[in-house]
Design a protein around this motif. Structure first.
Motif, PDB file in Angstrom:
ATOM      1  N   UNK A  73       0.821  -1.205   0.000  1.00  0.00           N
ATOM      2  CA  UNK A  73       0.000   0.000   0.000  1.00  0.00           C
ATOM      3  C   UNK A  73       0.861   1.264   0.000  1.00  0.00           C
ATOM      4  N   UNK A  74       1.950   1.231   0.743  1.00  0.00           N
ATOM      5  CA  UNK A  74       2.869   2.377   0.765  1.00  0.00           C
ATOM      6  C   UNK A  74       3.430   2.628  -0.627  1.00  0.00           C
ATOM      7  N   UNK A  75       3.825   1.560  -1.317  1.00  0.00           N
ATOM      8  CA  UNK A  75       4.385   1.703  -2.663  1.00  0.00           C
ATOM      9  C   UNK A  75       3.326   2.151  -3.667  1.00  0.00           C
ATOM     10  N   UNK A  76       2.111   1.620  -3.528  1.00  0.00           N
ATOM     11  CA  UNK A  76       1.029   2.048  -4.429  1.00  0.00           C
ATOM     12  C   UNK A  76       0.725   3.539  -4.240  1.00  0.00           C
ATOM     13  N   UNK A  77       0.745   3.979  -2.995  1.00  0.00           N
ATOM     14  CA  UNK A  77       0.468   5.393  -2.718  1.00  0.00           C
ATOM     15  C   UNK A  77       1.567   6.261  -3.328  1.00  0.00           C
ATOM     16  N   UNK A  78       2.792   5.787  -3.281  1.00  0.00           N
ATOM     17  CA  UNK A  78       3.900   6.532  -3.882  1.00  0.00           C
ATOM     18  C   UNK A  78       3.690   6.679  -5.388  1.00  0.00           C
ATOM     19  N   UNK A  79       3.293   5.591  -6.062  1.00  0.00           N
ATOM     20  CA  UNK A  79       3.056   5.651  -7.503  1.00  0.00           C
ATOM     21  C   UNK A  79       1.877   6.567  -7.825  1.00  0.00           C
ATOM     22  N   UNK A  80       0.820   6.482  -7.007  1.00  0.00           N
ATOM     23  CA  UNK A  80      -0.345   7.338  -7.242  1.00  0.00           C
ATOM     24  C   UNK A  80       0.011   8.806  -7.042  1.00  0.00           C
ATOM     25  N   UNK A  81       0.745   9.109  -5.982  1.00  0.00           N
ATOM     26  CA  UNK A  81       1.148  10.494  -5.732  1.00  0.00           C
ATOM     27  C   UNK A  81       2.053  11.009  -6.852  1.00  0.00           C
ATOM     28  N   UNK A  82       2.886  10.126  -7.378  1.00  0.00           N
ATOM     29  CA  UNK A  82       3.738  10.509  -8.502  1.00  0.00           C
ATOM     30  C   UNK A  82       2.899  10.831  -9.725  1.00  0.00           C
ATOM     31  N   UNK A  83       1.891   9.968 -10.019  1.00  0.00           N
ATOM     32  CA  UNK A  83       1.049  10.213 -11.189  1.00  0.00           C
ATOM     33  C   UNK A  83       0.302  11.543 -11.052  1.00  0.00           C
ATOM     34  N   UNK A  84      -0.248  11.790  -9.884  1.00  0.00           N
ATOM     35  CA  UNK A  84      -1.029  13.012  -9.681  1.00  0.00           C
ATOM     36  C   UNK A  84      -0.168  14.233  -9.366  1.00  0.00           C
ATOM     37  N   UNK A  85       1.146  14.039  -9.309  1.00  0.00           N
ATOM     38  CA  UNK A  85       2.053  15.175  -9.102  1.00  0.00           C
ATOM     39  C   UNK A  85       1.638  15.959  -7.860  1.00  0.00           C
ATOM     40  N   UNK A  86       1.452  15.214  -6.773  1.00  0.00           N
ATOM     41  CA  UNK A  86       0.837  15.772  -5.569  1.00  0.00           C
ATOM     42  C   UNK A  86       1.632  16.948  -5.005  1.00  0.00           C
ATOM     43  N   UNK A  87       2.944  16.821  -4.953  1.00  0.00           N
ATOM     44  CA  UNK A  87       3.749  17.892  -4.355  1.00  0.00           C
ATOM     45  C   UNK A  87       3.606  19.200  -5.142  1.00  0.00           C
ATOM     46  N   UNK A  88       3.682  19.102  -6.456  1.00  0.00           N
ATOM     47  CA  UNK A  88       3.554  20.306  -7.275  1.00  0.00           C
ATOM     48  C   UNK A  88       2.136  20.860  -7.195  1.00  0.00           C
ATOM     49  N   UNK A  89       1.132  19.968  -7.136  1.00  0.00           N
ATOM     50  CA  UNK A  89      -0.259  20.401  -7.025  1.00  0.00           C
ATOM     51  C   UNK A  89      -0.492  21.172  -5.725  1.00  0.00           C
ATOM     52  N   UNK A  90      -0.003  20.634  -4.629  1.00  0.00           N
ATOM     53  CA  UNK A  90      -0.209  21.293  -3.339  1.00  0.00           C
ATOM     54  C   UNK A  90       0.493  22.643  -3.295  1.00  0.00           C
ATOM     55  N   UNK A  91       1.683  22.713  -3.870  1.00  0.00           N
ATOM     56  CA  UNK A  91       2.403  23.991  -3.916  1.00  0.00           C
ATOM     57  C   UNK A  91       1.653  25.012  -4.772  1.00  0.00           C
ATOM     58  N   UNK A  92       1.122  24.548  -5.919  1.00  0.00           N
ATOM     59  CA  UNK A  92       0.361  25.434  -6.794  1.00  0.00           C
ATOM     60  C   UNK A  92      -0.878  25.968  -6.078  1.00  0.00           C
ATOM     61  N   UNK A  93      -1.608  25.071  -5.407  1.00  0.00           N
ATOM     62  CA  UNK A  93      -2.829  25.494  -4.711  1.00  0.00           C
ATOM     63  C   UNK A  93      -2.508  26.495  -3.601  1.00  0.00           C
ATOM     64  N   UNK A  94      -1.425  26.257  -2.872  1.00  0.00           N
ATOM     65  CA  UNK A  94      -1.054  27.161  -1.777  1.00  0.00           C
ATOM     66  C   UNK A  94      -0.686  28.547  -2.295  1.00  0.00           C
ATOM     67  N   UNK A  95      -0.027  28.601  -3.451  1.00  0.00           N
ATOM     68  CA  UNK A  95       0.453  29.885  -3.973  1.00  0.00           C
ATOM     69  C   UNK A  95      -0.581  30.625  -4.815  1.00  0.00           C
ATOM     70  N   UNK A  96      -1.392  29.868  -5.564  1.00  0.00           N
ATOM     71  CA  UNK A  96      -2.234  30.512  -6.575  1.00  0.00           C
ATOM     72  C   UNK A  96      -3.742  30.321  -6.357  1.00  0.00           C
ATOM     73  N   UNK A  97      -4.127  29.338  -5.540  1.00  0.00           N
ATOM     74  CA  UNK A  97      -5.561  29.055  -5.373  1.00  0.00           C
ATOM     75  C   UNK A  97      -5.974  29.023  -3.910  1.00  0.00           C
ATOM     76  N   UNK A  98      -5.211  29.648  -3.064  1.00  0.00           N
ATOM     77  CA  UNK A  98      -5.521  29.619  -1.630  1.00  0.00           C
ATOM     78  C   UNK A  98      -6.857  30.278  -1.326  1.00  0.00           C
ATOM     79  N   UNK A  99      -7.337  31.123  -2.228  1.00  0.00           N
ATOM     80  CA  UNK A  99      -8.583  31.854  -1.978  1.00  0.00           C
ATOM     81  C   UNK A  99      -9.822  31.077  -2.447  1.00  0.00           C
ATOM     82  N   UNK A 100      -9.651  29.878  -2.993  1.00  0.00           N
ATOM     83  CA  UNK A 100     -10.811  29.144  -3.505  1.00  0.00           C
ATOM     84  C   UNK A 100     -11.782  28.778  -2.395  1.00  0.00           C
ATOM     85  N   UNK A 101     -11.285  28.367  -1.244  1.00  0.00           N
ATOM     86  CA  UNK A 101     -12.197  28.004  -0.148  1.00  0.00           C
ATOM     87  C   UNK A 101     -13.089  29.182   0.221  1.00  0.00           C
ATOM     88  N   UNK A 102     -12.513  30.388   0.238  1.00  0.00           N
ATOM     89  CA  UNK A 102     -13.307  31.575   0.532  1.00  0.00           C
ATOM     90  C   UNK A 102     -14.322  31.866  -0.561  1.00  0.00           C
TER      91      UNK A 102
END
Length: 410
Positions: free
Chosen positions: A334-363
């Motif tokens: 499961x740990x390895x599958x999660x790593x592959x899934x996070x890689x496919x979804x580019x999770x780190x870059x996505x989270x950084x993008x949301x924090x910098x450019x879309x932080x106001x969406x919740x509001x």
């Protein structure tokens, strides 16, 4: 005026509530500054069905498809724009066969998930094909339906291999019910699947891009009451496993807008349905969870178009099967599958993008949900969905659940 304008196509069937919500929120989002330093505006267009030349260039950067799982003409258009034009699709049209459940069961069994025992049985009635009689006479092997069911074990479920919305799903406790259900199946191809008895929780997880909401689901209730608002119904470890399974399925098949159903018994998670080409996102179903779904859809689609995320049509199954075929413990897999899934979804870059450019969406979403525009949408949806004598009841029901979300997010 934005330096860059992106067009998102909405390929729709009968639904109108969430598309209106998504369109309204995208208008409210307006212009954002991307990582490239330029301003970006994203607009929507509802896709129409018409003849298309295979060399035509589409106007769309991304398409959210809610129709092609049953309407083949737009499915072929999606294949064309994916192959020839690199248009981004949230669900790959090349793995639609896996949406018919069978391939999804097979793949996840090989990966070691705790899928209940499952058997595919032949059609009960002959197909409307001139070659069927000859082929059947020569090659269809007679089989003992009772013996097959005994191998699976009672109670069991008979489920269409290409089903959806619980249509054709039958709980079977004995031979009489087995034969009655099989006789009624006609030309539908059916699975027999073992029941997970005495489960504690039915979890339904909706995943949009790299975000997942796990919800307590009560299938015995009418649709408006199936999703129970409960924030602590799973332990942390089990909840993480449900999320990992949901994202694993999506990354494996290149699906980015999909739901997964799992039965939890003790510490075991048994996924029973995880191939849903058109997952339920109606406001009259999700209610409390509807604002989250719109927020996640907004974030992921804007991220994809602004960062020029490239579509991945290859499924790269060998990397997943190498893990599934290994002798490593299930938890490590499961740990390895999660790593592959996070890689496919580019999770780190996505989270950084949301924090910098879309932080106001919740509001933005909060302001919209508390607006008269949203209440009007809710009223119109209830009036279009329920008979007149039930309008007041359901307006109160859904209004109360939305008010609960507002209190929890104020």
């Amino acid at each position: 005026m934005a330096d860059v304008e992106h067009t998102i196509g909405l390929l729709l069937g009968t639904e109108d509530d969430w598309p209106r919500a998504y369109e309204a929120l995208l208008r409210r989002l307006g212009v954002i500054t991307g990582p490239d330093g330029r301003t970006h505006r994203t607009v929507t267009e509802r896709v129409t069905i018409e003849p298309f030349n295979l060399r035509d260039k589409p106007r769309h950067d991304l398409v959210i498809d809610r129709l092609a799982y049953w309407y083949y003409h737009p499915r072929e258009w999606l294949k064309k724009i994916a192959l020839m034009d690199d248009v981004y699709l949230l669900n790959s049209p090349f793995t639609f066969q896996s949406m018919e459940k069978h391939a999804a069961y097979c793949a996840m069994m090989r990966l070691g998930l705790k899928v209940p025992e499952t058997v595919l049985v032949p059609y009960k009635n002959p197909l409307d094909n001139s070659r069927y009689a000859y082929t059947s006479e020569r090659y269809n092997k007679s089989f003992d339906l009772d013996a097959t069911a005994e191998q699976v074990g009672y109670p069991l479920f008979m489920k269409p291999y290409d089903g959806g919305a619980w249509v054709g799903v039958t709980r079977i406790r004995n031979s009489d019910e087995l034969h009655a259900a099989y006789d009624a199946s006609g030309e539908r191809l059916m699975h027999l699947q073992a029941s997970v008895e005495d489960y504690e929780v039915f979890a339904r997880s909706l995943t949009i891009g790299p975000e997942t909401m796990v919800m307590k689901f009560r299938p015995e209730q009418p649709m408006h009451a199936r999703y129970e608002v409960d924030h602590g119904f799973l332990t942390a470890d089990v909840g993480q496993e449900v999320v990992t399974i949901s994202r694993l399925v999506n990354a494996f098949f290149r699906w980015e807008f999909n739901s997964c159903e799992s039965l939890v018994r003790g510490t075991d998670v048994h996924p029973i349905d995880y191939a849903n080409a058109c997952p339920d996102v109606a406001v009259t179903s999700l209610h409390y969870y509807f604002p989250w779904a719109m927020s996640a859809l907004l974030r992921w689609t804007v991220f994809c178009v602004v960062t020029d995320r490239r579509p991945r049509l290859d499924t790269d199954t060998a990397r997943y099967f190498a893990i599934g075929d290994s002798a490593m413990p299930y938890a490590d897999k499961l740990v390895e599958y999660r790593r592959l899934a996070d890689e496919y979804f580019d999770v780190e870059r996505y989270e950084e993008f949301c924090a910098k450019h879309l932080a106001h969406i919740d509001g933005i979403v909060y302001d919209w949900v508390t607006s008269e525009e949203f209440r009007s949408l809710l009223r119109e949806t209830v009036r279009a969905t329920y008979p007149v004598h039930e309008h007041e009841k359901f307006l109160g029901h859904f209004g109360g659940l939305i008010d609960a979300w507002i209190r929890d997010h104020s």
